[in-house]
Every structure is written in structure tokens, then in C-alpha cells.
Design a protein around this motif. Structure first.
Motif, PDB file in Angstrom:
ATOM      1  N   ASN A   1      -4.829  -7.264   0.779  1.00 52.29           N
ATOM      2  CA  ASN A   1      -3.367  -7.253   0.950  1.00 52.29           C
ATOM      3  C   ASN A   1      -2.695  -8.344   0.130  1.00 52.29           C
TER       4      ASN A   1
ATOM      5  N   TYR B   1      -5.708  -6.412  -4.044  1.00 49.57           N
ATOM      6  CA  TYR B   1      -5.168  -5.346  -3.181  1.00 49.57           C
ATOM      7  C   TYR B   1      -6.030  -5.159  -1.925  1.00 49.57           C
TER       8      TYR B   1
ATOM      9  N   HIS C   1       0.804  -1.224   0.000  1.00 48.64           N
ATOM     10  CA  HIS C   1       0.000   0.000   0.000  1.00 48.64           C
ATOM     11  C   HIS C   1       0.842   1.281   0.000  1.00 48.64           C
TER      12      HIS C   1
END
Ligand SMILES: *Cc1c(COP(=O)(O)O)cnc(C)c1O
Length: 396
Positions: A239, A236, A40
Motif C-alpha cells: 500500500n 504497491y 488500488h
């Protein structure tokens, strides 16, 4: 080749030690929150480097070429009309890829050495009353010719024509080394890779999608699996990736963004400009010409240098490698054998650039060109002495 010498190819670039170390990581679970702590911040860093508030960033285990494929397959349909100009090998390859995907590309043939013809784009877009053209391709920096194009002018062409086509920009050899403004220029998809301005090893395709491009992805039907941004976005959110990510490279990307932003993007661009100006001063002193037709299109990340008529520029690149262990770039496509290229992007200082200029002089003298040793070096030295940059600003 010698690993002691810097490289002067326009990517992959020289790497800062800190980034080499950052990509060298022990194995970690790529579906764990720990991976999210790398992923991120890396995505957020890329967004800042693209100067965007609203882009969605996707990073694939791939290269810039995979970024091209991501842009077209996620937003377009078979048979869609595309507008593109061909002014070098990289714009040519993107056009070729579009054609292989069944897209109908209107190609504006442009002399190699010139920038994208924004005025021609405007005429063509204005004439396209039914808005059949779905996307406009723009290669920001043609790495084959050392030519930078004016992306703001391409945006103005779209706006002046009142045309809704998406604007896709290949920024592989400009992003993170030359000024790039995704939001201000209203770029719909920005494409780059890890091994140029980001100073990392090759292995990542890095793309930014505007909200408009995200919307287009909802209805696009070109086949895609590996490069599907929807699968990637779902990954995403957990994660993770839809497959196994290049964890080390992503860790490097996170750190590379940190280094670029710490140096300050404007300082990074100024450093590239300064180094490039020294190289250009050397080229002038040698009495040689750039492939780039005029100063407005000079690239700050690579210079393509024309060799005299009848001289095979490939011999320059081979001898530099064999005799001095230094890599320069060859000419590609239409300018193969006619130019050699000095890459001056990424992790580079003026002192490193001087070594490349000095090597180029030895090679040209060895090959019988009438280049007085030291002439280009002196011209570059003069430029660098007169245009200081504070040492603290150099992150190389
Ligand atoms: C290097 C480059 C590419 C291709 O990138 P790869 O990482 O080699 O796939 C595309 N466009 C431009 C302008 C480049 O300089």
C-alpha cells in the motif's frame, strides 16, 4: 486569460468540478492502509479504461513523457533496435528520447498529417529475419497534427511478419477520449498521463504493461531508478510507493475512472466524436483545411487547422489569448506558424465547443481572414442539432 473561459488546448483539459475537489485533500499517511484504499481502486479503474484484463498498471508522479521513459528503460538494453515512424512532434520526441538512451532507432519518416505507415512497418519487420528489432513505437494520436493512427493495423503488421517485437503505444491524447483496446490490439505497453482524457491536472504518468512486457522487464538493463516498475510493484504490495506519491492526484484518478466508466466508455468516445464533428463542420464552413490528410485519420481529441499561405498561425493563438482570454494550441515543429489547434477532449460539451468556434471566428476576422462571422458556428449548430446526445450521458 480568463478563468471563466474554457480552454481549447489539447491538454491540460478543462476539469470537472468534482475532480478538482477530489485532488484537493488533507495530508494522509501515504504508507497506511488508507492510502491503499485510494491506490488500488485507481489502478483497477485505469485497467478498465485501457480495456485490459491482464495488464499491470503503474502510476508515477510525472507526465506522459515519464511514461515513455518508463516503457523503454524497463524493457530494453543499450543498443537495442527500435522501429518508429515520425509523423509529428510527439512521435519525434519519443524517438529523440530513445536515441538519448542509446537505442538504435530505425525511423520511418512519414508526412506530417498522415497516420503511421503500418504497411512499411510490415515490410521492415518481415525483412528483419533475425528479429533484431526489439520494440515498435506507435503514437496512437499525434497531438501536433490531429492525426489518429490505426493501432490494430500495426498489430496486424507485427503478426503478419511473425515478429516478436514489443508494441509500445503512446495513448497520451487518445486514452479515455478515443477507443483504445489494450488486450484486443495486443499492446505491450500503453502510455498516458493525467491531464488529457482523464481530465485531471498534470502530474501523473500512467502506464499499462502486458505480461510479455513484464517478462521483458526481468532482463532489461537500461538504467532506471525513479521509473523502476519492480520497485513500484513492491511498493504497491505494501500500500505504498518507493517514494512519496501524489496522493491527491491518485484520489482524482480513482474518481476520474469512476466518472468515465459511469458515463460508459463508448458514450465517452461518442461524445468526443460528436464534438469533434461539429468542429470539423466549422472548419469546412470556414473554407480551411485540416492538417490531417483524410477522414480515416481525423482525431476526435484535437483538430490542427491550416491557415492560408503567408498567414502566421501563431498570431491567431496570441490574439485569442490577449483579446478574448481564450487558449488555443499553437503549431509545433514542422507545422509551427502553419496551423493552430483546437483541443476538444476531456471535460467538454457541444455548448462549450460552440464558444470556442465563435471565438476562433472573431480572432480570424480581427486578423483579416475572410471568414464570415457565424459561418462555422452555424455549421456546428446544424451538426449538433441533428446529432443529439442525451443530457444524462454528459459527464462534464
Ligand atoms: C501530451 C502528449 C505527450 C506528452 O505528455 P506530457 O504529459 O506533456 O509529458 C506525449 N504524447 C502525446 C501524444 C501527447 O499528446
Amino acid at each position: 486569460m480568463s478563468f471563466q473561459n474554457p480552454v481549447f488546448i489539447p491538454g491540460p483539459t478543462n476539469m470537472p468540478e468534482a475532480l478538482r475537489k477530489a485532488v484537493d485533500m488533507p495530508t494522509l499517511d501515504h504508507r497506511s492502509p488508507l492510502f491503499g484504499q485510494i491506490l488500488h481502486p485507481a489502478l483497477a479503474g485505469v485497467k478498465k479504461v485501457l480495456k485490459s484484463e491482464s495488464a499491470e498498471i503503474f502510476v508515477f508522479p510525472s507526465t506522459g513523457t515519464g511514461g515513455w521513459e518508463t516503457s523503454i528503460t524497463n524493457t530494453l538494453n543499450a543498443g537495442d533496435k527500435i522501429l518508429a515512424a515520425r509523423n509529428g512532434m510527439f512521435s519525434h520526441r519519443w524517438i529523440d528520447m530513445c536515441q538519448r538512451h542509446g537505442l538504435d532507432v530505425q525511423v520511418v519518416e512519414t508526412p506530417w498529417g498522415e497516420g503511421l505507415p503500418a504497411d512499411r512497418y510490415e515490410e521492415i519487420l518481415t525483412a528483419d529475419k533475425n528479429h533484431e528489432i526489439k520494440a515498435v513505437l506507435a503514437t496512437h494520436n499525434e497531438t501536433a497534427t490531429g492525426v489518429k493512427s490505426d493501432i490494430a493495423a500495426v498489430r496486424r503488421a507485427l503478426d503478419a511478419a511473425g515478429h516478436p517485437a514489443l508494441l509500445f503505444v503512446d495513448g497520451v491524447s487518445s486514452i479515455a477520449s478515443m477507443d483504445f483496446r489494450m488486450d484486443e490490439w495486443d499492446v505491450d505497453i500503453a502510455v498516458t498521463g493525467s491531464q488529457k482524457g482523464f481530465m485531471l491536472p498534470p502530474g501523473l504518468a500512467i502506464v499499462g504493461f502486458s505480461p510479455k512486457a513484464m517478462k521483458a522487464s526481468g532482463t532489461a538493463t537500461l538504467p532506471r531508478t525513479f521509473f523502476d516498475i519492480k520497485d513500484m510493484a513492491n511498493g504497491y504490495a505494501a500500500n505504498a510507493y518507493p517514494y512519496t506519491p501524489s496522493v491527491g492526484l491518485l484520489n482524482g484518478l480513482n474518481m476520474a475512472c469512476g466518472m468515465l466508466l459511469d458515463e460508459g466508455l463508448e458514450n465517452v468516445f461518442a461524445r468526443h466524436h460528436r464534438i469533434a464533428e461539429g468542429v470539423r463542420a466549422a472548419v469546412r464552413a470556414w473554407g480551411l483545411e485540416l492538417c490531417a490528410a483524410s477522414p480515416e485519420v481525423y482525431s476526435n481529441s484535437v483538430s490542427a487547422i491550416r491557415t492560408p499561405e503567408g498567414f502566421d498561425a501563431n498570431r491567431f493563438v496570441s490574439l485569442a489569448a490577449e483579446k478574448y482570454g481564450v487558449a488555443f494550441g499553437t503549431g509545433l515543429g514542422e507545422v509551427a506558424g502553419k496551423v493552430f489547434r483546437i483541443g476538444h477532449l476531456g471535460s467538454l460539451t457541444d455548448v462549450m465547443a460552440l464558444s470556442g468556434i465563435a471565438t476562433a471566428e472573431m480572432v480570424m476576422a480581427d486578423l483579416g481572414l475572410d471568414i464570415p462571422l457565424g459561418s462555422g458556428v452555424a455549421a456546428a449548430q446544424d451538426y449538433y442539432r441533428g446529432h443529439e446526445v442525451s443530457a444524462s450521458k454528459v459527464a462534464a
